[in-house]
Motif scaffolding. Structure first.
Motif, PDB file in Angstrom:
ATOM      1  N   MET A   1      40.817  79.579  17.810  1.00  0.00           N
ATOM      2  CA  MET A   1      40.298  81.096  17.981  1.00  0.00           C
ATOM      3  C   MET A   1      39.818  81.816  16.773  1.00  0.00           C
ATOM      4  SD  MET A   1      42.928  84.400  18.915  1.00  0.00           S
ATOM      5  CE  MET A   1      43.702  83.498  20.333  1.00  0.00           C
ATOM      6  N   SER A   2      38.679  82.517  17.111  1.00  0.00           N
ATOM      7  CA  SER A   2      37.829  83.039  15.898  1.00  0.00           C
ATOM      8  C   SER A   2      38.845  84.027  15.151  1.00  0.00           C
ATOM      9  CB  SER A   2      36.745  83.721  16.477  1.00  0.00           C
ATOM     10  OG  SER A   2      35.833  84.397  15.672  1.00  0.00           O
ATOM     11  N   LEU A   3      38.961  84.176  14.127  1.00  0.00           N
ATOM     12  CA  LEU A   3      39.588  85.291  13.226  1.00  0.00           C
ATOM     13  C   LEU A   3      39.388  86.466  13.625  1.00  0.00           C
ATOM     14  CD1 LEU A   3      40.037  83.534   9.647  1.00  0.00           C
ATOM     15  CD2 LEU A   3      41.710  83.748  11.367  1.00  0.00           C
TER      16      LEU A   3
ATOM     17  N   SER B   7      46.969  90.020  17.221  1.00  0.00           N
ATOM     18  CA  SER B   7      48.250  90.143  16.442  1.00  0.00           C
ATOM     19  C   SER B   7      48.699  88.834  16.115  1.00  0.00           C
ATOM     20  CB  SER B   7      49.215  91.278  17.339  1.00  0.00           C
ATOM     21  OG  SER B   7      49.437  90.309  18.596  1.00  0.00           O
ATOM     22  N   VAL B   8      49.676  88.765  15.266  1.00  0.00           N
ATOM     23  CA  VAL B   8      50.248  87.347  14.988  1.00  0.00           C
ATOM     24  C   VAL B   8      51.807  87.708  14.978  1.00  0.00           C
ATOM     25  CG1 VAL B   8      50.590  85.490  13.642  1.00  0.00           C
ATOM     26  CG2 VAL B   8      48.179  86.481  13.584  1.00  0.00           C
ATOM     27  N   ASP B   9      52.432  87.074  15.718  1.00  0.00           N
ATOM     28  CA  ASP B   9      54.076  87.292  15.628  1.00  0.00           C
ATOM     29  C   ASP B   9      54.608  86.277  15.338  1.00  0.00           C
ATOM     30  OD1 ASP B   9      53.679  89.924  16.551  1.00  0.00           O
ATOM     31  OD2 ASP B   9      53.695  89.311  18.783  1.00  0.00           O
ATOM     32  N   VAL B  10      55.705  86.278  14.251  1.00  0.00           N
ATOM     33  CA  VAL B  10      56.655  85.180  13.821  1.00  0.00           C
ATOM     34  C   VAL B  10      58.000  85.191  14.353  1.00  0.00           C
ATOM     35  CG1 VAL B  10      57.632  84.098  11.787  1.00  0.00           C
ATOM     36  CG2 VAL B  10      55.476  85.060  11.828  1.00  0.00           C
ATOM     37  N   LYS B  11      58.774  84.248  15.017  1.00  0.00           N
ATOM     38  CA  LYS B  11      60.015  84.303  15.519  1.00  0.00           C
ATOM     39  C   LYS B  11      60.649  83.123  14.672  1.00  0.00           C
ATOM     40  CE  LYS B  11      60.667  84.872  19.952  1.00  0.00           C
ATOM     41  NZ  LYS B  11      60.927  84.764  21.347  1.00  0.00           N
TER      42      LYS B  11
ATOM     43  N   VAL C  22      42.109  89.108  21.581  1.00  0.00           N
ATOM     44  CA  VAL C  22      41.124  89.913  21.963  1.00  0.00           C
ATOM     45  C   VAL C  22      40.354  89.122  23.172  1.00  0.00           C
ATOM     46  CG1 VAL C  22      39.529  91.904  22.276  1.00  0.00           C
ATOM     47  CG2 VAL C  22      41.025  91.851  20.477  1.00  0.00           C
ATOM     48  N   GLY C  23      40.891  89.218  24.356  1.00  0.00           N
ATOM     49  CA  GLY C  23      39.967  88.412  25.447  1.00  0.00           C
ATOM     50  C   GLY C  23      40.303  86.855  25.387  1.00  0.00           C
ATOM     51  N   GLU C  24      41.258  86.409  24.482  1.00  0.00           N
ATOM     52  CA  GLU C  24      41.353  84.972  24.234  1.00  0.00           C
ATOM     53  C   GLU C  24      42.720  84.492  24.894  1.00  0.00           C
ATOM     54  OE1 GLU C  24      39.425  82.601  22.685  1.00  0.00           O
ATOM     55  OE2 GLU C  24      38.093  83.841  22.365  1.00  0.00           O
ATOM     56  N   GLY C  25      43.757  85.434  25.088  1.00  0.00           N
ATOM     57  CA  GLY C  25      45.080  85.096  25.588  1.00  0.00           C
ATOM     58  C   GLY C  25      46.074  85.259  24.682  1.00  0.00           C
ATOM     59  N   THR C  26      47.133  84.430  24.925  1.00  0.00           N
ATOM     60  CA  THR C  26      48.187  84.135  23.865  1.00  0.00           C
ATOM     61  C   THR C  26      48.489  83.067  23.728  1.00  0.00           C
ATOM     62  OG1 THR C  26      48.876  86.268  24.483  1.00  0.00           O
ATOM     63  CG2 THR C  26      50.613  85.247  23.218  1.00  0.00           C
ATOM     64  N   ARG C  27      48.655  82.214  22.522  1.00  0.00           N
ATOM     65  CA  ARG C  27      49.014  81.009  22.186  1.00  0.00           C
ATOM     66  C   ARG C  27      50.187  80.916  21.461  1.00  0.00           C
ATOM     67  NH1 ARG C  27      45.234  77.234  24.772  1.00  0.00           N
ATOM     68  NH2 ARG C  27      46.945  75.743  23.889  1.00  0.00           N
TER      69      ARG C  27
END
Length: 137
Positions: A83-85, A90-94, A112-117
Motif C-alpha cells: 500500500m502506498s503511504l 489510518s493505522v490501528d494497533v491492537k 483510501v480505496g485500498e481496503g483494510t489489511r
C-alpha cells in the motif's frame, strides 16, 4: 514477526525436559518407559512446532519504505500486500496485556480505496505504526 510464534515449541520443549527429569525418579520400569514415551512425543511435537515457526518467520517479510508498506508471507502460496503511504488513512494497533508486556500486537492498516489489511503478531507495533504515519517533509 514476533518470537511468540515459537511459544508452543518452547512449551513442548519444557514438557519434554520435565518428562525426562521424571523418568530418572521412577524405579518402576513401566512408569519409566511411559515417561520416556511421553518425552519422545513432546520432543517430536517440539521439533515440528519449532520447524514450522522458523519456516513461517523465514518466509515472512514486513517493511516500510519511503513510498509504501509491504507485507509478504508464504513460500509456495505467496501472499503480498503493498500500500502506498499516500493511500494510508489510518493505522490501528491492537495489543493484549501479554502483547504489551512482550511488545507484540496486531496492526490494522486502512487505506483510501485500498481496503483494510491486518498484519498479525508483529514485533514493536507502535514503532511500526509510527514508521508508517510519520513521513519526512
Amino acid at each position: 514477526m514476533n518470537w511468540m510464534y515459537f511459544l508452543p515449541a518452547i512449551a513442548a520443549w519444557i514438557v519434554m525436559v520435565a518428562f525426562l527429569v521424571l523418568w530418572r525418579f521412577f524405579t518402576a520400569e513401566v512408569l519409566a518407559l511411559a515417561c520416556l514415551a511421553l518425552a519422545a512425543g513432546a520432543g517430536l511435537a517440539a521439533l515440528y512446532w519449532t520447524a514450522t515457526a522458523w519456516f513461517h518467520r523465514w518466509t515472512t517479510e514486513t517493511d516500510v519504505t519511503n513510498m509504501r508498506v509491504v507485507h509478504k508471507t508464504g513460500f509456495i502460496k505467496r501472499e503480498t500486500f503493498e500500500m502506498s503511504l499516500d493511500k494510508v488513512e489510518s493505522v490501528d494497533v491492537k495489543q493484549s496485556i501479554l502483547g504489551r508486556l512482550m511488545d507484540y500486537g496486531d496492526l490494522t492498516i486502512q487505506g483510501v480505496g485500498e481496503g483494510t489489511r491486518t498484519i498479525t503478531t508483529i514485533t514493536s507495533p507502535l514503532a511500526f505504526r509510527n514508521a508508517i504515519t510519520t513521513r519526512p517533509v
